[in-house]
Design an enzyme around this catalytic site. Structure first.
Site, PDB file in Angstrom:
ATOM      1  CB  VAL A   8     -41.880  -0.099 -12.966  1.00 25.97           C
ATOM      2  CG1 VAL A   8     -42.385   1.296 -13.340  1.00 25.97           C
ATOM      3  CG2 VAL A   8     -42.990  -0.927 -12.329  1.00 25.97           C
ATOM      4  N   GLY A 107     -28.971   0.125 -11.628  1.00 19.48           N
ATOM      5  CA  GLY A 107     -30.423   0.029 -11.697  1.00 19.48           C
ATOM      6  C   GLY A 107     -30.943  -1.357 -11.369  1.00 19.48           C
ATOM      7  CG  ASP A 109     -33.284  -1.795 -15.356  1.00 22.96           C
ATOM      8  OD1 ASP A 109     -32.601  -1.286 -14.446  1.00 22.96           O
ATOM      9  OD2 ASP A 109     -33.352  -1.318 -16.500  1.00 22.96           O
ATOM     10  NE  ARG A 110     -27.015  -1.333 -16.425  1.00 26.37           N
ATOM     11  CZ  ARG A 110     -25.976  -0.520 -16.551  1.00 26.37           C
ATOM     12  NH1 ARG A 110     -25.957   0.639 -15.916  1.00 26.37           N
ATOM     13  NH2 ARG A 110     -24.951  -0.876 -17.308  1.00 26.37           N
ATOM     14  CB  THR A 185     -36.505  11.854 -46.035  1.00 24.81           C
ATOM     15  OG1 THR A 185     -36.022  12.772 -47.016  1.00 24.81           O
ATOM     16  CG2 THR A 185     -36.161  12.371 -44.646  1.00 24.81           C
TER      17      THR A 185
END
Length: 256
Positions: A8, A107, A109-110, A185
């Site tokens: 998540v 974190g 996830d890390r 652009t």
């Protein structure tokens, strides 16, 4: 054994289903903080019916969004109370030593990514580049220890900020333009985003490799936007789109 993995993040949640070591299904859904535990279960049931993983016997969860984590805990209590559950948080056996001033700040996830490369690239120092909401750089030494990293704004955040703060600018599709010297652009913004972030990745990774001594360092890219800049990076040696799911499987096996 059938394993359900949930990663998540701020904007998206990656759902993965494993049959043993084999990933049999993966999906990306929005991380809505208004979605209830029962709504999550209905969503997950529909996704899991698309693969042949069999009944869920274990669940591994990594969550960096507190509002969603509350509903995830309710989900696990109500619908997966008979499963072996591994939530990546302080006290969970990840197999990753965290050499940080405050390990609790890193974190989930890390940490999971570090667990994955510690197995996939065992014996080699690694830099994990996760290109998502933020662009994170995580360094794992040859002993599989998490030794630190860097965090930068993600490519989507930068694009949204540019469109919001620039009176004559707007959101554009994140694709490679025809060249670095743009003729309109839209392509000018794409050039700045794609080539600019590729330069960011190469610049930070080069410095990290130098700090590690420059000996046989694996540089692994992951994250939902990795494809956007991967082809323009010269330092990345591998692309592992399912790295976090693989890490969750490894953490689940260590806590079985």
């Amino acid at each position: 054994m059938s394993l359900l993995c949930l990663d998540v993040r701020n904007n998206h949640t990656v759902v993965g289903a494993f049959d043993g070591d084999r990933l049999v299904g993966s999906w990306r859904v929005a991380s809505l903080d208004t979605r209830t535990a029962d709504e999550w279960q209905l969503l997950l049931r529909g996704l899991l019916e698309q693969c042949d993983a069999g009944p869920v016997e274990a669940v591994a969860l990594s969550c960096t969004v507190p509002a969603v984590l509350h509903e995830m805990r309710l989900l696990l209590e109500r619908h997966y109370d008979d499963c072996v559950v591994s939530i990546v948080e302080p006290g969970t056996r990840t197999g990753v030593a965290i050499l940080m001033d405050n390990p609790r700040e890193v974190g989930a996830d890390r940490i999971v990514n570090a667990a994955a490369v510690g197995v996939l690239y065992a014996g080699r120092p690694c830099v994990v580049v996760d290109v998502g909401t933020a662009t994170t750089f995580d360094v794992v030494d040859a002993q599989g220890r998490y030794v630190g990293g860097a965090i930068s704004a993600g490519i989507e955040i930068s694009l949204e900020a540019l469109a919001r703060r620039g009176a004559q600018l707007r959101s554009v599709e994140l694709v490679r333009p025809r060249g670095v010297i743009a003729k309109n652009t839209v392509e000018a913004i794409q050039s700045g985003m794609v080539f600019g972030f590729a330069g960011l990745v190469d610049g930070i990774v080069t410095r990290m490799i130098r700090a590690l001594g420059g000996d046989d360092v694996a540089v692994v890219a992951t994250g939902r936007n990795a494809d956007v800049v991967l082809g323009e990076c010269t330092t990345v040696t591998a692309h592992e789109p399912d790295l976090t799911l693989i890490g969750l499987r490894i953490v689940a096996s260590r806590n079985a």
